[in-house]
Design an enzyme around this catalytic site. Structure first.
Site, PDB file in Angstrom:
ATOM      1  N   GLY A  43       3.977 -31.965 -55.578  1.00  0.00           N
ATOM      2  CA  GLY A  43       3.916 -33.269 -55.216  1.00  0.00           C
ATOM      3  C   GLY A  43       2.680 -33.440 -54.185  1.00  0.00           C
ATOM      4  CB  ALA A  44      -0.052 -30.906 -53.699  1.00  0.00           C
ATOM      5  CB  THR A  45      -1.292 -35.280 -56.518  1.00  0.00           C
ATOM      6  OG1 THR A  45      -0.197 -35.613 -57.181  1.00  0.00           O
ATOM      7  CG2 THR A  45      -2.144 -34.427 -57.603  1.00  0.00           C
ATOM      8  N   GLY A  46       0.299 -36.356 -53.788  1.00  0.00           N
ATOM      9  CA  GLY A  46       0.867 -37.537 -52.891  1.00  0.00           C
ATOM     10  C   GLY A  46       0.477 -37.648 -51.582  1.00  0.00           C
ATOM     11  NE  ARG A  47       2.035 -42.572 -50.493  1.00  0.00           N
ATOM     12  CZ  ARG A  47       2.825 -43.611 -50.555  1.00  0.00           C
ATOM     13  NH1 ARG A  47       2.455 -44.598 -49.768  1.00  0.00           N
ATOM     14  NH2 ARG A  47       4.043 -43.412 -51.353  1.00  0.00           N
ATOM     15  CE  LYS A  68      15.728 -38.110 -47.890  1.00  0.00           C
ATOM     16  NZ  LYS A  68      15.065 -38.538 -46.938  1.00  0.00           N
ATOM     17  NE  ARG A 123       3.743 -36.397 -62.067  1.00  0.00           N
ATOM     18  CZ  ARG A 123       4.626 -37.261 -61.987  1.00  0.00           C
ATOM     19  NH1 ARG A 123       5.706 -37.424 -62.999  1.00  0.00           N
ATOM     20  NH2 ARG A 123       4.310 -38.790 -61.450  1.00  0.00           N
TER      21      ARG A 123
HETATM   22  N1  LIG Z   1      10.083 -40.786 -43.147  1.00  0.00           N
HETATM   23  C1  LIG Z   1       9.455 -41.787 -43.550  1.00  0.00           C
HETATM   24  O1  LIG Z   1       9.103 -42.873 -42.837  1.00  0.00           O
HETATM   25  C2  LIG Z   1       8.868 -41.334 -44.784  1.00  0.00           C
HETATM   26  C3  LIG Z   1       8.216 -42.561 -45.547  1.00  0.00           C
HETATM   27  C4  LIG Z   1       7.742 -42.194 -46.721  1.00  0.00           C
HETATM   28  C5  LIG Z   1       8.055 -40.906 -47.489  1.00  0.00           C
HETATM   29  N2  LIG Z   1       8.744 -40.281 -47.006  1.00  0.00           N
HETATM   30  C6  LIG Z   1       9.213 -38.974 -47.527  1.00  0.00           C
HETATM   31  O2  LIG Z   1       7.916 -37.947 -47.870  1.00  0.00           O
HETATM   32  C7  LIG Z   1       8.237 -37.441 -49.066  1.00  0.00           C
HETATM   33  C8  LIG Z   1       6.954 -37.722 -49.998  1.00  0.00           C
HETATM   34  O3  LIG Z   1       6.707 -38.925 -50.096  1.00  0.00           O
HETATM   35  P1  LIG Z   1       5.470 -39.684 -50.220  1.00  0.00           P
HETATM   36  O4  LIG Z   1       5.466 -41.148 -50.082  1.00  0.00           O
HETATM   37  O5  LIG Z   1       4.265 -38.740 -49.856  1.00  0.00           O
HETATM   38  O6  LIG Z   1       5.380 -39.576 -51.849  1.00  0.00           O
HETATM   39  P2  LIG Z   1       4.026 -39.897 -52.848  1.00  0.00           P
HETATM   40  O7  LIG Z   1       2.891 -40.329 -52.067  1.00  0.00           O
HETATM   41  O8  LIG Z   1       4.706 -41.076 -53.860  1.00  0.00           O
HETATM   42  O9  LIG Z   1       3.619 -38.743 -53.827  1.00  0.00           O
HETATM   43  C9  LIG Z   1       4.807 -38.137 -54.702  1.00  0.00           C
HETATM   44  C10 LIG Z   1       4.183 -36.931 -55.272  1.00  0.00           C
HETATM   45  O10 LIG Z   1       5.332 -36.256 -56.290  1.00  0.00           O
HETATM   46  C11 LIG Z   1       4.781 -35.902 -57.468  1.00  0.00           C
HETATM   47  N3  LIG Z   1       5.582 -36.147 -58.459  1.00  0.00           N
HETATM   48  C12 LIG Z   1       6.409 -37.299 -58.666  1.00  0.00           C
HETATM   49  N4  LIG Z   1       7.026 -36.838 -60.005  1.00  0.00           N
HETATM   50  C13 LIG Z   1       7.118 -35.864 -59.909  1.00  0.00           C
HETATM   51  C14 LIG Z   1       7.458 -35.028 -61.152  1.00  0.00           C
HETATM   52  N5  LIG Z   1       8.472 -35.424 -62.033  1.00  0.00           N
HETATM   53  N6  LIG Z   1       7.036 -33.610 -61.395  1.00  0.00           N
HETATM   54  C15 LIG Z   1       6.015 -33.054 -60.189  1.00  0.00           C
HETATM   55  N7  LIG Z   1       5.593 -33.911 -59.385  1.00  0.00           N
HETATM   56  C16 LIG Z   1       5.919 -35.277 -59.248  1.00  0.00           C
HETATM   57  C17 LIG Z   1       3.766 -37.035 -57.610  1.00  0.00           C
HETATM   58  O11 LIG Z   1       2.762 -36.652 -58.443  1.00  0.00           O
HETATM   59  P3  LIG Z   1       1.595 -37.882 -59.446  1.00  0.00           P
HETATM   60  O12 LIG Z   1       0.494 -37.731 -58.497  1.00  0.00           O
HETATM   61  O13 LIG Z   1       1.626 -37.135 -60.612  1.00  0.00           O
HETATM   62  O14 LIG Z   1       2.382 -39.047 -59.431  1.00  0.00           O
HETATM   63  C18 LIG Z   1       3.100 -37.262 -56.192  1.00  0.00           C
HETATM   64  O15 LIG Z   1       2.068 -36.002 -55.857  1.00  0.00           O
HETATM   65  C19 LIG Z   1       9.383 -37.618 -49.480  1.00  0.00           C
HETATM   66  O16 LIG Z   1      10.417 -36.838 -49.182  1.00  0.00           O
HETATM   67  C20 LIG Z   1       9.988 -39.124 -48.854  1.00  0.00           C
HETATM   68  O17 LIG Z   1      11.418 -39.337 -48.757  1.00  0.00           O
HETATM   69  C21 LIG Z   1       9.207 -40.157 -45.446  1.00  0.00           C
END
Ligand SMILES: NC(=O)c1ccc[n+]([C@@H]2O[C@H](COP(=O)([O-])OP(=O)(O)OC[C@H]3O[C@@H](n4cnc5c(N)ncnc54)[C@H](OP(=O)(O)O)[C@@H]3O)[C@@H](O)[C@H]2O)c1
Length: 310
Positions: free
Chosen positions: A16-20, A137, A41
């Protein structure tokens, strides 16, 4: 602490390194000196200069192709590292099952940090209002523990990017200047932590025996605020009094019932944190709190964050 007993930094895989959050985790891992692999991916690899990959490459990450749907790619990536961190969105939490299977089969992983990064799912008191958000979770935690996988759970509560930009006013994208809704009586405290700080605290746990098979909570002083305190702080920043409109618990529950998605979920999380007190109602051991364990980490306070919004 970022070295193991032999004095070497563990090798880290971020899924998930391409995510936020995942991007912040990979960069924090590299900044702390961990050789870091990012599972990317296939659709990204075709665009090596994309905004989600360029910072990873610039920071020194090794990119490997794979996805949670491709078991062999997971096994190959996991075999290269000592630590696995997963940062896929919560709606995909159960998709971590093949990753857990790969970690078990590879047998080399000393620490797994699953995608949690929110309130402690075992402590929230909102029943089934969150549509299985926390149950998924908990199911993943059970699997990790049943398989005997060494782990750390990160319970950081709210990211600052979530709800704080509007001062917890769903539907707004900037803090209010005249009138502010206060949910409940306004004295129950929630916790906000900047995503980059969550990443730094997470990386500190990797080789730290004190966090092995434990939960790391983040409750940084200056970041634990009730809605009334948020309003006080904002009034001071803008030098103006706001009209406070109190929304009772009963009114909020009705709003939740009537609201469409995704507003409904925002209201549920507000109810959980600021009415039920799910971030703070329970005591934690000082040795499970991030700022106590890692006092060297410089984090952003809510006050500093609000300064950026004035
Ligand atoms: N506490 C809070 O307020 C809060 C708020 C938001 C999130 N979070 C938590 O933070 C974490 C990450 O969230 P985020 O918002 O940073 O996520 P995000 O920006 O949507 O990024 C998700 C990442 O997962 C990858 N991914 C998705 N499906 C995949 C698959 N099938 N195989 C491999 N990689 C995959 C995506 O790849 P692609 O780039 O290829 O799509 C992307 O790198 C989660 O645990 C979430 O619960 C917490």
């Amino acid at each position: 602490m970022s070295e193991d007993a032999a004095g070497t930094r563990s090798r880290v895989l971020v899924v998930g390194a391409t995510g936020r959050l995942g991007g912040s985790l990979a960069r924090a891992s590299l900044a702390a000196g961990h050789p870091t692999v990012a599972l990317v991916r296939p659709h990204h690899l075709a665009r090596p200069d994309s905004p989600s990959q360029r910072p990873l490459v610039a920071a020194g990450a090794t990119l490997v192709e794979g996805s949670l749907e491709d078991y062999q790619s997971l096994l190959k990536a996991v075999r290269q590292v000592d630590v696995v961190i997963c940062a896929v969105p919560t709606k995909q939490a159960l998709e971590q099952k093949p990753l857990i299977r790969a970690i078990k089969e590879a047998g080399c992983v000393k620490r797994f940090i699953p995608a949690e990064f929110g309130a402690d799912p075992t402590k929230v008191q909102i029943g089934d209002m969150a549509y299985d958000f926390y149950e998924k979770k908990i199911e993943i935690r059970h699997l990790i523990e049943t398989e005997g996988i060494p782990h750390t759970y990160i319970c950081c509560n709210f990211f600052m990017r979530y709800l704080l930009p509007s001062l917890v006013q769903p539907g707004l994208n900037a803090p209010p200047r005249d009138e502010m809704k206060i949910f409940g009586e306004g004295n129950t405290k929630g916790v906000f932590v900047k995503e980059g700080d969550v990443a730094q605290f997470t990386i500190c746990t990797l080789d730290d025996p004190r966090t092995l098979n434990q939960t790391l909570y983040l409750r940084p002083p200056g970041n634990i605020c009730s809605m009334n305190e948020l309003a006080d702080l904002w009034e001071m920043k803008i030098n103006k009094s706001l009209k406070r409109v109190y929304i009772t618990e009963e009114q909020l529950l009705k709003e939740i019932l009537d609201a469409p998605f995704p507003l409904k979920m925002d209201l549920v999380f507000i109810y959980s944190a600021f009415v039920k007190g799910d971030h703070t109602y329970f005591e934690i051991d000082l040795l499970s709190e991030g700022t106590q364990l890692y006092p060297h980490v410089k984090y952003t306070t809510v006050g500093e964050y609000l300064d950026t919004l004035v």
